[in-house]
Design a protein around this motif. Structure first.
Motif, PDB file in Angstrom:
ATOM      1  N   GLY A  54     -13.179  -0.902   0.164  1.00  0.00           N
ATOM      2  CA  GLY A  54     -12.384  -0.666   1.520  1.00  0.00           C
ATOM      3  C   GLY A  54     -12.052  -2.092   1.875  1.00  0.00           C
ATOM      4  N   GLY A  55     -12.101  -2.219   3.290  1.00  0.00           N
ATOM      5  CA  GLY A  55     -11.568  -3.506   3.714  1.00  0.00           C
ATOM      6  C   GLY A  55     -10.349  -3.281   4.787  1.00  0.00           C
ATOM      7  N   VAL A  56     -10.071  -2.178   5.005  1.00  0.00           N
ATOM      8  CA  VAL A  56      -8.851  -1.947   6.120  1.00  0.00           C
ATOM      9  C   VAL A  56      -9.506  -1.749   7.287  1.00  0.00           C
ATOM     10  CG1 VAL A  56      -7.359   0.046   6.995  1.00  0.00           C
ATOM     11  CG2 VAL A  56      -7.762  -0.158   4.393  1.00  0.00           C
ATOM     12  N   SER A  57      -9.006  -2.654   8.219  1.00  0.00           N
ATOM     13  CA  SER A  57      -9.319  -2.777   9.763  1.00  0.00           C
ATOM     14  C   SER A  57      -9.099  -1.827  10.749  1.00  0.00           C
ATOM     15  CB  SER A  57      -8.693  -4.253  10.126  1.00  0.00           C
ATOM     16  OG  SER A  57      -7.312  -4.094  10.223  1.00  0.00           O
ATOM     17  N   VAL A  58      -8.345  -0.744  10.269  1.00  0.00           N
ATOM     18  CA  VAL A  58      -8.263   0.458  11.222  1.00  0.00           C
ATOM     19  C   VAL A  58      -9.000   1.832  10.700  1.00  0.00           C
ATOM     20  CG1 VAL A  58      -5.860  -0.179  11.907  1.00  0.00           C
ATOM     21  CG2 VAL A  58      -6.134   1.567  10.016  1.00  0.00           C
ATOM     22  N   SER A  59      -9.394   2.858  11.442  1.00  0.00           N
ATOM     23  CA  SER A  59      -9.847   3.913  10.911  1.00  0.00           C
ATOM     24  C   SER A  59      -9.092   4.772  10.122  1.00  0.00           C
ATOM     25  CB  SER A  59     -10.598   4.579  12.178  1.00  0.00           C
ATOM     26  OG  SER A  59     -11.294   5.663  11.797  1.00  0.00           O
ATOM     27  N   VAL A  60      -9.058   4.924   8.931  1.00  0.00           N
ATOM     28  CA  VAL A  60      -8.170   5.314   7.793  1.00  0.00           C
ATOM     29  C   VAL A  60      -8.441   7.098   8.124  1.00  0.00           C
ATOM     30  CG1 VAL A  60      -7.785   5.702   5.505  1.00  0.00           C
ATOM     31  CG2 VAL A  60      -8.381   3.782   6.138  1.00  0.00           C
ATOM     32  N   THR A  61      -7.273   7.615   8.301  1.00  0.00           N
ATOM     33  CA  THR A  61      -7.037   9.101   8.653  1.00  0.00           C
ATOM     34  C   THR A  61      -6.427   9.733   7.387  1.00  0.00           C
ATOM     35  OG1 THR A  61      -5.224   8.844   9.954  1.00  0.00           O
ATOM     36  CG2 THR A  61      -7.228   8.784  10.889  1.00  0.00           C
ATOM     37  N   ARG A  62      -5.931   8.789   6.635  1.00  0.00           N
ATOM     38  CA  ARG A  62      -4.957   9.632   5.364  1.00  0.00           C
ATOM     39  C   ARG A  62      -4.520   8.401   4.562  1.00  0.00           C
ATOM     40  NH1 ARG A  62      -0.554  13.306   4.857  1.00  0.00           N
ATOM     41  NH2 ARG A  62      -0.680  13.823   2.688  1.00  0.00           N
ATOM     42  N   MET A  63      -4.786   8.913   3.287  1.00  0.00           N
ATOM     43  CA  MET A  63      -4.091   7.800   2.162  1.00  0.00           C
ATOM     44  C   MET A  63      -3.027   8.588   1.526  1.00  0.00           C
ATOM     45  SD  MET A  63      -6.724   5.710  -0.743  1.00  0.00           S
ATOM     46  CE  MET A  63      -7.547   4.928   0.404  1.00  0.00           C
ATOM     47  N   PHE A  64      -2.122   7.785   1.029  1.00  0.00           N
ATOM     48  CA  PHE A  64      -0.851   8.107   0.162  1.00  0.00           C
ATOM     49  C   PHE A  64      -0.703   7.233  -1.028  1.00  0.00           C
ATOM     50  CE2 PHE A  64      -0.026   8.383   4.786  1.00  0.00           C
ATOM     51  CZ  PHE A  64       0.423   9.809   4.753  1.00  0.00           C
ATOM     52  N   ARG A  65      -0.057   7.845  -2.105  1.00  0.00           N
ATOM     53  CA  ARG A  65       0.204   7.406  -3.337  1.00  0.00           C
ATOM     54  C   ARG A  65       1.922   7.235  -3.419  1.00  0.00           C
ATOM     55  NH1 ARG A  65      -2.981   9.219  -6.659  1.00  0.00           N
ATOM     56  NH2 ARG A  65      -4.386   7.584  -7.113  1.00  0.00           N
ATOM     57  N   GLY A  66       2.472   6.058  -3.594  1.00  0.00           N
ATOM     58  CA  GLY A  66       3.822   6.060  -3.374  1.00  0.00           C
ATOM     59  C   GLY A  66       4.328   6.640  -4.944  1.00  0.00           C
ATOM     60  N   GLY A  67       5.680   6.305  -5.159  1.00  0.00           N
ATOM     61  CA  GLY A  67       6.344   6.915  -6.502  1.00  0.00           C
ATOM     62  C   GLY A  67       5.955   5.915  -7.636  1.00  0.00           C
ATOM     63  N   ASN A  68       5.771   4.646  -7.236  1.00  0.00           N
ATOM     64  CA  ASN A  68       5.313   3.623  -8.278  1.00  0.00           C
ATOM     65  C   ASN A  68       4.088   3.540  -8.332  1.00  0.00           C
ATOM     66  OD1 ASN A  68       4.744   2.449  -5.794  1.00  0.00           O
ATOM     67  ND2 ASN A  68       6.087   0.709  -5.904  1.00  0.00           N
ATOM     68  N   GLY A  69       3.095   4.337  -7.790  1.00  0.00           N
ATOM     69  CA  GLY A  69       1.616   4.452  -7.755  1.00  0.00           C
ATOM     70  C   GLY A  69       1.051   3.539  -6.666  1.00  0.00           C
ATOM     71  N   LYS A  70       1.697   2.764  -5.851  1.00  0.00           N
ATOM     72  CA  LYS A  70       1.089   2.185  -5.141  1.00  0.00           C
ATOM     73  C   LYS A  70       0.437   2.855  -3.958  1.00  0.00           C
ATOM     74  CE  LYS A  70       3.111  -1.579  -3.328  1.00  0.00           C
ATOM     75  NZ  LYS A  70       4.224  -2.574  -2.453  1.00  0.00           N
ATOM     76  N   LEU A  71      -0.752   2.364  -3.490  1.00  0.00           N
ATOM     77  CA  LEU A  71      -1.615   3.262  -2.629  1.00  0.00           C
ATOM     78  C   LEU A  71      -1.126   2.481  -1.041  1.00  0.00           C
ATOM     79  CD1 LEU A  71      -5.006   3.494  -4.319  1.00  0.00           C
ATOM     80  CD2 LEU A  71      -3.116   5.410  -4.068  1.00  0.00           C
ATOM     81  N   PHE A  72      -1.126   3.371  -0.101  1.00  0.00           N
ATOM     82  CA  PHE A  72      -0.961   3.281   1.213  1.00  0.00           C
ATOM     83  C   PHE A  72      -2.141   3.741   2.052  1.00  0.00           C
ATOM     84  CE2 PHE A  72       3.100   3.068  -0.316  1.00  0.00           C
ATOM     85  CZ  PHE A  72       3.711   1.718  -0.064  1.00  0.00           C
TER      86      PHE A  72
END
Length: 321
Positions: A54-72
């Protein structure tokens, strides 16, 4: 369908996972996502092993994977976060302010009033909403429902927006929006009530013989149906609260079967499917899968590093901080 009979009281995990959402991969597999961006990948035999701290400073409600495999990772406030070299860092769509991520399949988020959609080449701006977005469900880029920071519901197709009239109880507010594209859109409130939505009005979905005390806690689309996990709270400590699995319709909730009692303070947080099985998870990391014979089996989370040979196709890089 059979109610759970074997090991009906799964032991709580030794750590508080705070599961909030899922990231869908290829072949029907899912990665479970924790509140600060932790990732738990399937490792076989209904075990999910953590691959990121982890390490995200907001409360995560959704994760996405872009076309190049990058995670958001998107949360309830800006900024959006991107993961590179195993670390999360802010991604510049907006620096601050309220944010929301669609609970549907469409990869759409809102930063204040601006909607964005994730495509093969990255994020592109869509429509601007008439008010700051707090909760969002989008069937696609042209069919959007949202609740603003003042509690007003809206529907729109990008070219124009309409207010949705809804009658809530004192102290009640919108907690989540969900639906099935082309079929159903609903609002879940902080009191566990469900309203079906159309362009201009919201109608309370009846609990019928289930009783008004029933509180829906998690929604999910499984097998083309909108399902809900709910419980009857506010019971004395010595009384086990009844929990149920429901199907959500335009007019009424229909009980499918009884579920299992939850630990004190726990609540349903994820309702989805994985590899053809219905999967229900709680905020404290209890997970159960419904098998083909309608029986239920415990699943689990593990803090151990994942074996690359066991990783399912479509999963992201197994890199941890």
């Amino acid at each position: 369908p059979a109610a759970p009979t074997s090991d009906p009281y799964p032991a709580a995990p030794k750590f508080d996972a705070q599961l909030t959402s899922v990231l869908r991969g290829k072949g029907g597999s899912i990665t479970l996502v924790g509140r600060s961006g932790q990732q738990y990948e399937p490792a076989g035999d209904r075990v999910w092993k953590r691959i990121g701290s982890g390490g995200v400073s907001v409360s995560v409600t959704r994760m996405f994977r872009g076309g190049n495999g990058k995670l958001f990772a998107a949360g309830n406030r800006a900024p959006l976060f991107a993961k590179e070299n195993g670390l999360w860092s802010g991604y510049s769509l907006a620096r601050k302010g309220p944010a929301a991520a669609s609970s549907g399949a469409a990869p759409i988020i809102a930063m204040r009033r601006q909607l964005y959609e994730l495509g093969a080449t990255g994020w592109r701006a869509l429509a601007v909403t008439p008010a700051v977005v707090k909760h969002l469900w989008a069937a696609n880029a042209r069919r959007v429902f949202f609740a603003d920071v003042d509690g007003q519901l809206w529907s729109g197709r990008g070219a124009g927006w309409q207010r949705i009239a809804i009658t809530l109880a004192p102290g009640e507010s919108i907690a989540e929006l969900h639906g099935i594209a082309g079929k159903l859109a609903v609002a879940l409130t902080t009191k566990g009530r469900v309203f079906s939505l159309n362009k201009r009005t919201a109608r309370l979905v009846s609990t019928g013989s289930l009783g008004s005390e029933l509180r829906v806690e998690a929604l999910g689309v499984v097998g083309g149906k909108l399902l809900a996990a709910a419980q009857y709270p506010d019971k004395p400590p010595s009384v086990e609260a009844k929990t149920v699995l429901l199907e959500v319709g335009q007019d009424a909730l229909r009980q499918i079967e009884e579920l299992w009692p939850l630990a004190a303070g726990d609540r349903f947080s994820i309702l989805t499917d994985h590899a053809g099985e219905l999967l229900i998870a709680t905020s404290k990391g209890q997970i159960r899968a419904k098998l083909a014979d309608n029986s239920w089996k415990n699943a689990s989370l593990s803090e151990k590093p994942i074996d690359p040979a066991l990783r399912f196709p479509g999963s992201g890089p197994a890199r941890a901080r």
